[in-house]
Write an enzyme that holds these catalytic residues in place. Structure first.
Site, short mmCIF file in Angstrom:
data_model
loop_
_atom_site.label_atom_id
_atom_site.label_comp_id
_atom_site.label_asym_id
_atom_site.label_seq_id
_atom_site.Cartn_x
_atom_site.Cartn_y
_atom_site.Cartn_z
N TYR A 192 0.83 -1.20 0.00
CA TYR A 192 0.00 0.00 0.00
C TYR A 192 0.87 1.25 0.00
O TYR A 192 1.71 1.44 0.89
CB TYR A 192 -0.92 0.02 1.22
CG TYR A 192 -2.09 -0.93 1.13
CD1 TYR A 192 -2.33 -1.69 0.00
CD2 TYR A 192 -2.98 -1.07 2.20
CE1 TYR A 192 -3.41 -2.57 -0.07
CE2 TYR A 192 -4.06 -1.92 2.14
CZ TYR A 192 -4.27 -2.67 1.01
OH TYR A 192 -5.34 -3.53 0.94
N GLY A 193 0.63 2.11 -0.98
CA GLY A 193 1.43 3.31 -1.16
C GLY A 193 2.04 3.29 -2.54
O GLY A 193 2.63 2.29 -2.96
#
Length: 370
Positions: free
Chosen positions: A99-100
């Site tokens: 995530y990111g």
């Protein structure tokens, strides 16, 4: 019965003889008999060795610029989001090492770790927070040791000594079965080394779910959870089969995207689409959702709830733990309103019938296996 007809049944209540309130380090047991709504925010659900809230929060948006428009200027409000959730009994937060976007890869885990350390709320709540992180089955993670190292990297980003649930983000059975076995051995090693309290999987279909359960069981490792896309926009024979397997094997089903990426909130129309890639998907699916949205709207009106709260409560009432995404105080406050009450059986039936009348369904994750 008309599609949007409202049930005349009242909200279900439960007689609860002992309720755990984690307002301090002491567990307060009520000796009296209370009449309280089902899914009281402080009620906990067993997930393997852990006790978690009946709803968790997903943190996919925390660091994702492409789909969710994340900016680092949002971090102060995200800390408030986290604090509000924990203050109101939420102790399950789902994240992933993927995530990111770009240079922000791993940002969600970093923020969660920071928010836990800086939480200044009620004493004792901080210690009961359960982080469920998903570890990606990247093509370069080919050995159990590499998967263990990925888990250690997540621990470093969050500055934690142990992760609540270490999850395999997806199965590679469709394209690299040999890697799949190495990743399963990696889950075993993570558990045996005490890096995680429990292990889970994500995007596993019924056949692979049974296989990994049996494999882990033979190694003395219980499979705690299975995370799958599950909502009024995404439930069918396969989801029901997965649910039945989970029930029979003692696995807790975690429902991701319980609001269909926002389509079940009632906030979007063809003339009011979200920005970014979601708009393409919404443009395809929204035109066929009127039966379901109409039913959601009618039940929400009668219940004095929002459409989002009704859609999330449906997931809870089906026996899953939904993890709606949150990135603002307003969203958090609204999602908390999905707790403390329960849809009637008649309302559940109305919603499911309306969902079946809606010709378009959410597309499945490309990594979902049979």
């Amino acid at each position: 019965m008309a599609l949007c007809a409202l049930s005349t049944q009242t909200t279900s209540t439960a007689t609860i003889h002992a309720i755990n309130f984690r307002a301090s380090n002491e567990t307060i047991l009520s000796k009296s008999t209370f009449k309280l709504p089902l899914f009281w925010p402080w009620q906990k659900v067993k997930m393997g060795p852990l006790s978690v809230s009946p709803m968790g929060f997903g943190t996919w948006a925390w660091g994702n610029q492409l789909l969710w428009g994340y900016q680092e200027s949002m971090d102060d409000e995200l800390q408030q989001v986290f604090n509000l959730a924990v203050d109101n009994g939420i102790n399950l937060f789902d994240t992933a090492d993927s995530y990111g976007t770009g240079k922000l890869n791993g940002q969600s885990e970093k923020l969660l770790g920071k928010f836990i350390r800086e939480y200044k709320g009620k004493k004792g709540l901080q210690d009961n927070i359960v982080i469920a992180t998903k570890l990606a089955a990247y093509p370069w993670r080919l050995t159990p040791g590499q998967f263990v190292n990925a888990c250690k990297s997540s621990l470093d980003r969050m500055e934690l000594e142990q992760i609540g649930i270490g999850q395999l983000h997806w199965s590679t059975a469709n394209y690299n079965p040999l890697q799949e076995m190495a990743l399963w051995d990696g889950l075993v090693a993570m558990y045996e080394k005490g890096l995680v309290q429990a292990v889970g999987v994500s995007n596993y279909g019924p056949k692979q779910l049974e296989k990994i359960h049996n494999y882990l069981k033979a190694r003395g490792v219980p499979l705690c959870s299975a995370q799958v896309q599950f909502s009024l926009l995404s439930f069918g024979d396969e989801q029901m089969e997965i649910m039945n397997i989970c029930d029979s094997l003692g696995i807790q089903l975690i429902a991701y995207s319980p609001l269909g990426l926002g389509m079940l909130t009632g906030k979007y129309t063809l003339s009011n689409l979200p920005s970014g890639p979601r708009s393409l998907l919404f443009r395809q699916i929204l035109p066929g959702l009127e039966p379901l949205l109409c039913c959601l709207r009618a039940i929400a009106s009668r219940r004095q709830k929002t459409m989002s709260q009704v859609a999330i409560n449906w997931c809870i009432s089906k026996g899953t733990i939904p993890i709606p995404g949150v990135k603002t105080i307003k969203q958090t406050d609204e999602n908390l309103g999905a707790l403390g009450w329960q849809l009637s059986k008649n309302e559940m039936t109305q919603l499911e019938d309306a969902a079946r009348q809606s010709p378009r369904r959410m597309i499945q994750n490309i990594f979902q296996t049979r």
